[in-house]
Design a protein around this motif. Structure first.
Motif, PDB file in Angstrom:
ATOM      1  N   HIS A   1       4.467   0.642  10.580  1.00 27.31           N
ATOM      2  CA  HIS A   1       5.546   1.154   9.680  1.00 27.31           C
ATOM      3  C   HIS A   1       5.819   1.067   8.744  1.00 27.31           C
ATOM      4  N   ASP A   2       5.501  -0.595   8.310  1.00 26.90           N
ATOM      5  CA  ASP A   2       6.081  -0.610   7.095  1.00 26.90           C
ATOM      6  C   ASP A   2       4.725   0.015   5.720  1.00 26.90           C
ATOM      7  N   PHE A   3       4.382   0.734   6.325  1.00 28.55           N
ATOM      8  CA  PHE A   3       3.864   1.604   5.373  1.00 28.55           C
ATOM      9  C   PHE A   3       4.797   2.882   4.732  1.00 28.55           C
ATOM     10  N   ALA A   4       5.069   3.439   5.555  1.00 30.39           N
ATOM     11  CA  ALA A   4       6.599   4.597   5.531  1.00 30.39           C
ATOM     12  C   ALA A   4       7.846   3.323   5.017  1.00 30.39           C
ATOM     13  N   ASP A   5       7.807   2.326   5.118  1.00 27.20           N
ATOM     14  CA  ASP A   5       8.989   1.250   4.132  1.00 27.20           C
ATOM     15  C   ASP A   5       8.662   1.101   2.783  1.00 27.20           C
ATOM     16  N   GLY A   6       7.014   0.924   2.259  1.00 27.44           N
ATOM     17  CA  GLY A   6       6.819   0.979   1.706  1.00 27.44           C
ATOM     18  C   GLY A   6       7.085   1.932   0.025  1.00 27.44           C
ATOM     19  N   PHE A   7       6.574   3.174   0.452  1.00 30.32           N
ATOM     20  CA  PHE A   7       6.539   4.330   0.109  1.00 30.32           C
ATOM     21  C   PHE A   7       8.639   4.709  -0.034  1.00 30.32           C
TER      22      PHE A   7
ATOM     23  N   VAL B   1      10.083  -2.642  -4.277  1.00 29.65           N
ATOM     24  CA  VAL B   1       8.973  -2.446  -3.233  1.00 29.65           C
ATOM     25  C   VAL B   1       8.471  -4.467  -2.968  1.00 29.65           C
ATOM     26  N   ALA B   2       8.281  -4.959  -4.196  1.00 26.00           N
ATOM     27  CA  ALA B   2       7.691  -5.992  -3.796  1.00 26.00           C
ATOM     28  C   ALA B   2       8.946  -7.037  -3.062  1.00 26.00           C
ATOM     29  N   ALA B   3       9.594  -7.295  -3.102  1.00 23.73           N
ATOM     30  CA  ALA B   3      10.661  -7.833  -2.500  1.00 23.73           C
ATOM     31  C   ALA B   3      10.913  -7.617  -1.109  1.00 23.73           C
ATOM     32  N   ASP B   4      10.326  -6.531  -0.260  1.00 21.87           N
ATOM     33  CA  ASP B   4      10.647  -5.154   0.515  1.00 21.87           C
ATOM     34  C   ASP B   4       9.080  -6.045   1.728  1.00 21.87           C
ATOM     35  N   ALA B   5       8.089  -6.277   0.752  1.00 22.07           N
ATOM     36  CA  ALA B   5       7.099  -6.986   0.439  1.00 22.07           C
ATOM     37  C   ALA B   5       7.274  -8.850   0.910  1.00 22.07           C
ATOM     38  N   ALA B   6       8.013  -8.836   0.713  1.00 23.39           N
ATOM     39  CA  ALA B   6       8.135 -10.556   0.748  1.00 23.39           C
ATOM     40  C   ALA B   6       8.653 -10.664   2.559  1.00 23.39           C
ATOM     41  N   ALA B   7       9.759  -9.639   2.602  1.00 21.36           N
ATOM     42  CA  ALA B   7      10.960  -9.412   3.785  1.00 21.36           C
ATOM     43  C   ALA B   7       9.922 -10.161   5.036  1.00 21.36           C
ATOM     44  N   PRO B   8       9.271  -9.576   4.931  1.00 20.17           N
ATOM     45  CA  PRO B   8       8.310  -9.994   6.756  1.00 20.17           C
ATOM     46  C   PRO B   8       8.117 -10.772   6.574  1.00 20.17           C
TER      47      PRO B   8
ATOM     48  N   LEU C   1       1.004  -1.487  -0.328  1.00 19.90           N
ATOM     49  CA  LEU C   1      -0.076   0.137  -0.067  1.00 19.90           C
ATOM     50  C   LEU C   1       0.774   1.533  -0.015  1.00 19.90           C
ATOM     51  N   GLY C   2       1.860   0.823   0.994  1.00 21.55           N
ATOM     52  CA  GLY C   2       2.804   2.319   0.742  1.00 21.55           C
ATOM     53  C   GLY C   2       3.396   2.865  -0.056  1.00 21.55           C
ATOM     54  N   GLY C   3       3.982   1.701  -1.417  1.00 25.10           N
ATOM     55  CA  GLY C   3       4.147   1.098  -2.395  1.00 25.10           C
ATOM     56  C   GLY C   3       3.076   2.161  -3.363  1.00 25.10           C
ATOM     57  N   TRP C   4       2.460   1.807  -3.383  1.00 29.98           N
ATOM     58  CA  TRP C   4       1.206   2.280  -4.514  1.00 29.98           C
ATOM     59  C   TRP C   4       0.766   3.800  -4.044  1.00 29.98           C
ATOM     60  N   VAL C   5       0.492   4.508  -3.127  1.00 29.32           N
ATOM     61  CA  VAL C   5       0.342   5.552  -2.402  1.00 29.32           C
ATOM     62  C   VAL C   5       1.887   6.344  -3.223  1.00 29.32           C
ATOM     63  N   ALA C   6       3.106   5.914  -2.986  1.00 25.75           N
ATOM     64  CA  ALA C   6       3.944   6.563  -3.796  1.00 25.75           C
ATOM     65  C   ALA C   6       4.120   6.968  -4.810  1.00 25.75           C
ATOM     66  N   HIS C   7       3.141   6.197  -5.829  1.00 23.62           N
ATOM     67  CA  HIS C   7       3.451   5.642  -7.230  1.00 23.62           C
ATOM     68  C   HIS C   7       2.326   6.797  -7.609  1.00 23.62           C
ATOM     69  N   HIS C   8       1.001   6.609  -6.610  1.00 24.26           N
ATOM     70  CA  HIS C   8      -0.101   7.124  -7.259  1.00 24.26           C
ATOM     71  C   HIS C   8      -0.971   8.233  -6.550  1.00 24.26           C
ATOM     72  N   VAL C   9       0.078   9.165  -5.260  1.00 28.62           N
ATOM     73  CA  VAL C   9      -1.292  10.329  -4.443  1.00 28.62           C
ATOM     74  C   VAL C   9       0.661  10.274  -4.328  1.00 28.62           C
ATOM     75  N   GLY C  10       1.298  10.882  -2.973  1.00 29.63           N
ATOM     76  CA  GLY C  10       2.729  11.509  -2.951  1.00 29.63           C
ATOM     77  C   GLY C  10       2.041  12.033  -1.630  1.00 29.63           C
ATOM     78  N   ASP C  11       0.353  12.303  -1.489  1.00 28.03           N
ATOM     79  CA  ASP C  11       0.067  13.696  -0.379  1.00 28.03           C
ATOM     80  C   ASP C  11      -0.447  13.533   0.258  1.00 28.03           C
ATOM     81  N   ARG C  12      -0.987  14.031   2.080  1.00 34.58           N
ATOM     82  CA  ARG C  12      -1.131  13.633   3.141  1.00 34.58           C
ATOM     83  C   ARG C  12      -1.390  12.199   3.386  1.00 34.58           C
ATOM     84  N   ARG C  13       0.026  11.977   3.363  1.00 31.91           N
ATOM     85  CA  ARG C  13       1.037  10.694   3.170  1.00 31.91           C
ATOM     86  C   ARG C  13       1.189  11.119   5.162  1.00 31.91           C
ATOM     87  N   HIS C  14       0.940  12.157   5.705  1.00 30.33           N
ATOM     88  CA  HIS C  14       2.132  12.992   6.301  1.00 30.33           C
ATOM     89  C   HIS C  14       0.987  12.497   7.565  1.00 30.33           C
ATOM     90  N   LEU C  15      -0.391  12.395   7.231  1.00 29.61           N
ATOM     91  CA  LEU C  15      -0.781  12.271   9.071  1.00 29.61           C
ATOM     92  C   LEU C  15      -0.860  10.912   9.046  1.00 29.61           C
TER      93      LEU C  15
END
Length: 260
Positions: A159-165, A185-192, A18-32
């Motif tokens: 906090h893995d949301f931030a990792d993906g982002f 991002v896929a590798a980061d997601a598989a690591a946990p 989800l974090g990776g998706w947000v980084a690619h598509h949204v990029g805003d309001r993630r501060h909350l």
């Protein structure tokens, strides 16, 4: 039947994606989200991990409890790791003429630089390794029983949301194409999942577990204070971000209080 640590780690996988998706598509309001994440992590460190580690291990070294020594050690290990791969070389940009890896790529001109191009892979790789440790922490904390497994799961999954982002953003900043960013991002997601699976092979003694919890608490404190909070406040220094951080701490207190 899938073991509980692996199921919990799957939640971390989902938030990383989800974090990776947000980084690619949204990029805003993630501060909350990042502000809330930092609050959750701070609460978990202070209200659960350190008390649990100190309760199960009263050994001292030169007048200091061993879990606290490992707590400080965990903080500094991650700090040194990130400095070595220059993940934080850009936080100074907000205060001077440097570059910030979490800022939009068009503010920089690193793409054509071979060494910096490789730095993006190194930085993203460090985040993947950190996510493996997250999964290991889930498995280890699950073995303790009680509230520790629950609150560690909350910390890692949030906090893995931030990792993906950050994984996607770093690769884009340093000149890599979208395909490579998605792959990392896929590798980061598989690591946990990999980290949690490792803990299924053995039982961790209470003494060793208390040391690990202290060490992991240092990791979380560093991530919350040096990584996530600055990133949450740098683009949007609003009261809402601060309120979300306080809400994260309060929510952790509530979870631990209800579960104890």
């Amino acid at each position: 039947m899938v073991a509980a640590p692996v199921l919990i780690a799957a939640g971390a996988t989902a938030t990383t994606l989800l974090g990776g998706w947000v980084a690619h598509h949204v990029g805003d309001r993630r501060h909350l989200v990042l502000g809330l994440t930092a609050g959750l992590m701070l609460g978990i460190v202070g209200f659960d991990l350190l008390p649990e580690a100190l309760e199960t291990n009263e050994t001292e070294a030169f007048g200091v409890p061993v879990p606290l020594l490992l707590f400080i050690g965990g903080f500094h290990v991650l700090h040194i790791m990130e400095r070595c791969v220059a993940i934080h070389r850009a936080h100074e940009e907000e205060y001077g003429p440097h570059s910030h890896p979490f800022s939009p790529p068009h503010h920089h001109d690193h793409a054509a630089s071979g060494p910096v191009h490789g730095l993006g892979i190194a930085a993203a790789g460090a985040l993947v390794g950190h996510s493996f440790l997250d999964g290991f922490a889930i498995g280890a904390a699950t073995q303790t029983g009680g509230t520790t497994g629950t609150v560690v799961a909350i910390a890692v999954i949030s906090h893995d949301f931030a990792d993906g982002f950050n994984t996607f953003t770093i690769t884009q900043l340093y000149g890599h194409d979208r395909r490579r960013g998605v792959a990392l991002v896929a590798a980061d997601a598989a690591a946990p999942l990999a980290g949690a699976s490792v803990t299924l092979a053995f039982t961790i003694s209470e003494h060793i577990l208390s040391i690990f919890l202290g060490f992991f608490a240092g990791f979380l404190l560093y991530l919350a204070t040096s990584d996530i909070l600055p990133e949450a406040h740098s683009p949007h220094p609003t009261r809402a971000t601060l309120l979300f951080t306080i809400a994260g701490v309060a929510f952790t207190w509530l979870v631990i209080g209800l579960a104890s």
